[in-house]
Design a protein around this motif. Structure first.
Motif, PDB file in Angstrom:
ATOM      1  N   SER A  22       0.797  -1.181   0.049  1.00 27.06           N
ATOM      2  CA  SER A  22      -0.145   0.029   0.022  1.00 27.06           C
ATOM      3  C   SER A  22       0.774   1.168  -0.070  1.00 27.06           C
ATOM      4  O   SER A  22       0.705   2.241  -0.525  1.00 27.06           O
ATOM      5  N   ASP A  23       2.104   0.983   0.585  1.00 28.88           N
ATOM      6  CA  ASP A  23       2.982   2.238   0.846  1.00 28.88           C
ATOM      7  C   ASP A  23       3.656   2.386  -0.658  1.00 28.88           C
ATOM      8  O   ASP A  23       3.811   3.571  -1.179  1.00 28.88           O
ATOM      9  N   THR A  24       4.064   1.368  -1.286  1.00 26.10           N
ATOM     10  CA  THR A  24       4.558   1.497  -2.770  1.00 26.10           C
ATOM     11  C   THR A  24       3.521   1.944  -3.730  1.00 26.10           C
ATOM     12  O   THR A  24       3.901   2.774  -4.519  1.00 26.10           O
ATOM     13  N   LEU A  25       2.222   1.609  -3.863  1.00 23.01           N
ATOM     14  CA  LEU A  25       1.238   2.003  -4.568  1.00 23.01           C
ATOM     15  C   LEU A  25       1.144   3.508  -4.446  1.00 23.01           C
ATOM     16  O   LEU A  25       0.604   4.168  -5.620  1.00 23.01           O
ATOM     17  N   LYS A  26       1.418   4.362  -3.370  1.00 20.46           N
ATOM     18  CA  LYS A  26       1.232   5.846  -3.465  1.00 20.46           C
ATOM     19  C   LYS A  26       2.361   6.419  -4.374  1.00 20.46           C
ATOM     20  O   LYS A  26       2.014   7.514  -4.789  1.00 20.46           O
ATOM     21  N   MET A  27       3.099   5.737  -4.728  1.00 19.36           N
ATOM     22  CA  MET A  27       4.400   6.295  -5.663  1.00 19.36           C
ATOM     23  C   MET A  27       3.799   6.184  -7.009  1.00 19.36           C
ATOM     24  O   MET A  27       4.398   6.584  -7.986  1.00 19.36           O
ATOM     25  N   ALA A  28       2.746   5.552  -7.320  1.00 21.63           N
ATOM     26  CA  ALA A  28       2.267   5.431  -8.853  1.00 21.63           C
ATOM     27  C   ALA A  28       1.830   6.732  -9.372  1.00 21.63           C
ATOM     28  O   ALA A  28       2.110   6.898 -10.443  1.00 21.63           O
ATOM     29  N   VAL A  29       1.280   7.480  -8.629  1.00 15.90           N
ATOM     30  CA  VAL A  29       0.857   8.788  -9.141  1.00 15.90           C
ATOM     31  C   VAL A  29       2.089   9.827  -9.453  1.00 15.90           C
ATOM     32  O   VAL A  29       2.208  10.084 -10.592  1.00 15.90           O
ATOM     33  N   PRO A  30       3.053  10.145  -8.530  1.00  9.60           N
ATOM     34  CA  PRO A  30       4.339  11.024  -9.001  1.00  9.60           C
ATOM     35  C   PRO A  30       5.074  10.283  -9.989  1.00  9.60           C
ATOM     36  O   PRO A  30       5.681  10.679 -11.009  1.00  9.60           O
ATOM     37  N   SER A  31       5.169   8.779 -10.119  1.00 11.12           N
ATOM     38  CA  SER A  31       5.795   8.050 -11.050  1.00 11.12           C
ATOM     39  C   SER A  31       5.318   8.334 -12.396  1.00 11.12           C
ATOM     40  O   SER A  31       6.176   8.777 -13.343  1.00 11.12           O
ATOM     41  N   LEU A  32       3.862   8.225 -12.407  1.00 11.52           N
ATOM     42  CA  LEU A  32       3.481   8.637 -13.995  1.00 11.52           C
ATOM     43  C   LEU A  32       3.555   9.874 -14.328  1.00 11.52           C
ATOM     44  O   LEU A  32       3.932  10.121 -15.556  1.00 11.52           O
ATOM     45  N   LYS A  34       5.667  15.207   0.263  1.00 15.86           N
ATOM     46  CA  LYS A  34       4.325  15.185   1.228  1.00 15.86           C
ATOM     47  C   LYS A  34       4.622  13.654   1.589  1.00 15.86           C
ATOM     48  O   LYS A  34       4.322  13.247   2.957  1.00 15.86           O
ATOM     49  N   ILE A  35       4.629  12.680   0.554  1.00 15.44           N
ATOM     50  CA  ILE A  35       5.056  11.306   1.171  1.00 15.44           C
ATOM     51  C   ILE A  35       6.240  10.992   1.782  1.00 15.44           C
ATOM     52  O   ILE A  35       6.287  10.206   2.698  1.00 15.44           O
ATOM     53  N   LEU A  36       7.292  11.879   1.399  1.00 16.48           N
ATOM     54  CA  LEU A  36       8.809  11.586   1.987  1.00 16.48           C
ATOM     55  C   LEU A  36       8.482  12.125   3.484  1.00 16.48           C
ATOM     56  O   LEU A  36       8.932  11.368   4.506  1.00 16.48           O
ATOM     57  N   LYS A  37       7.922  13.164   3.825  1.00 16.15           N
ATOM     58  CA  LYS A  37       7.717  13.786   5.060  1.00 16.15           C
ATOM     59  C   LYS A  37       6.691  13.169   6.039  1.00 16.15           C
ATOM     60  O   LYS A  37       6.731  13.112   7.316  1.00 16.15           O
ATOM     61  N   GLY A  38       5.833  12.163   5.164  1.00 14.14           N
ATOM     62  CA  GLY A  38       5.050  11.410   5.967  1.00 14.14           C
ATOM     63  C   GLY A  38       5.254  10.088   6.246  1.00 14.14           C
ATOM     64  O   GLY A  38       4.309   9.077   6.851  1.00 14.14           O
ATOM     65  N   SER A  39       6.429   9.446   6.149  1.00 11.57           N
ATOM     66  CA  SER A  39       6.837   8.253   6.254  1.00 11.57           C
ATOM     67  C   SER A  39       8.503   8.137   6.783  1.00 11.57           C
ATOM     68  O   SER A  39       9.022   9.104   6.524  1.00 11.57           O
TER      69      SER A  39
END
Length: 381
Positions: A101-111, A216-221
């Motif tokens: 689920s954490d990995t899937l968060k990176m799909a948006v910026p990756s696209l 936002k993702i970096l600072k939230g994990s």
């Protein structure tokens, strides 16, 4: 005894001066590296895309850059695990697969990053290098706006003024380029100015959103930057392959994945792949003012080199617009004065400064290799 104390104090002062000199050298080295990287990437892409003969597939170059970035990050993680392959694989399996689920968060910026990388090639293929470099600074404006909307960040009055100057400078440059295009009345290199302009504007929008989302993702994990880049690279490579199949699938099947690749093309790919990782080193040793100078100076370098390499014509209007952009970049990079008034603020300046310092410390620790005890090891001199 007193003589020993004086001797010890003198040695400490000498060591302090030596460390200060070393840090000063590292700052200027990082400044020079950032200038060269920013300017050389734009000029080299422009150069390889305007050469006569067979052209390489930009979609394959994007995929290759993603593969190189993932490979580099995997090597750094392996280095942090002291070259223990079993420990590295276990760590990656936990971070990437088990925490899916954490990995899937990176799909948006990756696209978005994949789209942005392809748009860069389109924009530079259809715009003069200097014009692209100046217009691409609009990403500062989009990043600031998304930071205010998504991260609730506050901007000082100087920063708001600098954003207005940035917009004005880019507008002046675009008016000048449109006038030059109408005056020439021809396009001998089969370039489409409007396509290039739309590509760079969309690239700036995507850059701003993806950068703020990634922050936002970096600072939230607690995940390190290298793990995040591996997650990004997995999606980026997959999406890049999908884009390659969609746009150039038949041509790549006929001519090969590496069709049109030359030594210069490989240099462009390496430059693009390691550009983002290079910023980590620059941030480590340079401050915001130096980064502002580097960005501004890279515009000057790109413009001067474009005059010699691509017969780019610099007139008074372009100089005025580029000057506004350079001044805006420098003003935006200035440190915020303590207790200064803000247009948009939800907390005191002191608490904001403490939070910024804490975020910077966390990000710097993520960049450093881990010592055997688990703490970040200091940089070698």
């Amino acid at each position: 005894m007193a003589g020993g104390n004086r001797s010890g104090a003198a040695e400490e002062r000498a060591a302090s001066r030596g460390q200060s000199d070393a840090n000063r050298r590292l700052k200027y080295i990082s400044l020079a590296v950032l200038v060269v990287q920013n300017a050389s990437l734009i000029l080299s892409i422009r150069y390889v895309r305007t050469l006569p003969g067979d052209r390489f597939f930009t979609t394959s170059a994007v995929v290759m850059a993603e593969v190189l970035k993932v490979t580099t990050c995997l090597f750094i993680i392996l280095l942090q695990k002291r070259f223990s392959v079993r420990e590295t694989l276990s760590f990656l399996l936990d971070c990437v697969v088990y925490q899916y689920s954490d990995t899937l968060k990176m799909a948006v910026p990756s696209l978005i990053y994949t789209l942005q990388n392809n748009l860069q090639y389109i924009a530079i293929s259809n715009l003069p290098a200097a014009t692209f470099q100046v217009t691409y600074q609009l990403k500062i404006l989009t990043t600031a706006l998304f930071s205010v909307l998504m991260l609730r960040k506050s901007l000082s009055r100087v920063q708001w003024v600098s954003l207005l100057l940035l917009f004005a400078g880019v507008a002046v440059v675009q008016v000048q380029q449109e006038a030059n295009k109408e005056a020439s009345g021809r396009d001998s290199s089969q370039q489409n100015y409007m396509v290039g302009l739309v590509a760079v504007v969309v690239s700036c929008l995507s850059s701003g959103f993806a950068g703020v989302y990634f922050e936002k993702i970096l600072k939230g994990s607690a995940a390190s930057v290298w793990v995040r880049n591996v997650q990004l690279g997995i999606f980026g490579t997959a999406l890049g392959m999908l884009g390659l199949w969609w746009n150039d699938g038949a041509a790549v099947a006929e001519r090969g994945f590496l069709f049109g690749y030359t030594g210069m093309v490989w240099c462009v790919i390496f430059n693009q792949a390691f550009g983002g990782l290079l910023v980590a080193v620059v941030v480590k040793y340079a401050d915001n003012i130096l980064k502002g100078f580097a960005t501004s100076f890279s515009i000057i370098v790109s413009t001067v080199m474009s005059v010699y390499l691509f017969a780019f014509h610099v007139d008074l209007l372009f100089t005025a617009g580029a000057g506004l952009v350079i001044g805006a970049v420098y003003m935006y990079s200035l440190p915020r004065p303590a207790g200064g008034p803000l247009f948009l603020s939800s907390s005191s300046s002191s608490s904001s400064a403490k939070a910024d310092r804490a975020d910077a410390d966390v990000e710097m620790e993520a960049f450093l290799p881990k010592a055997p005890g688990g703490a970040a090891s200091p940089p070698s001199a």
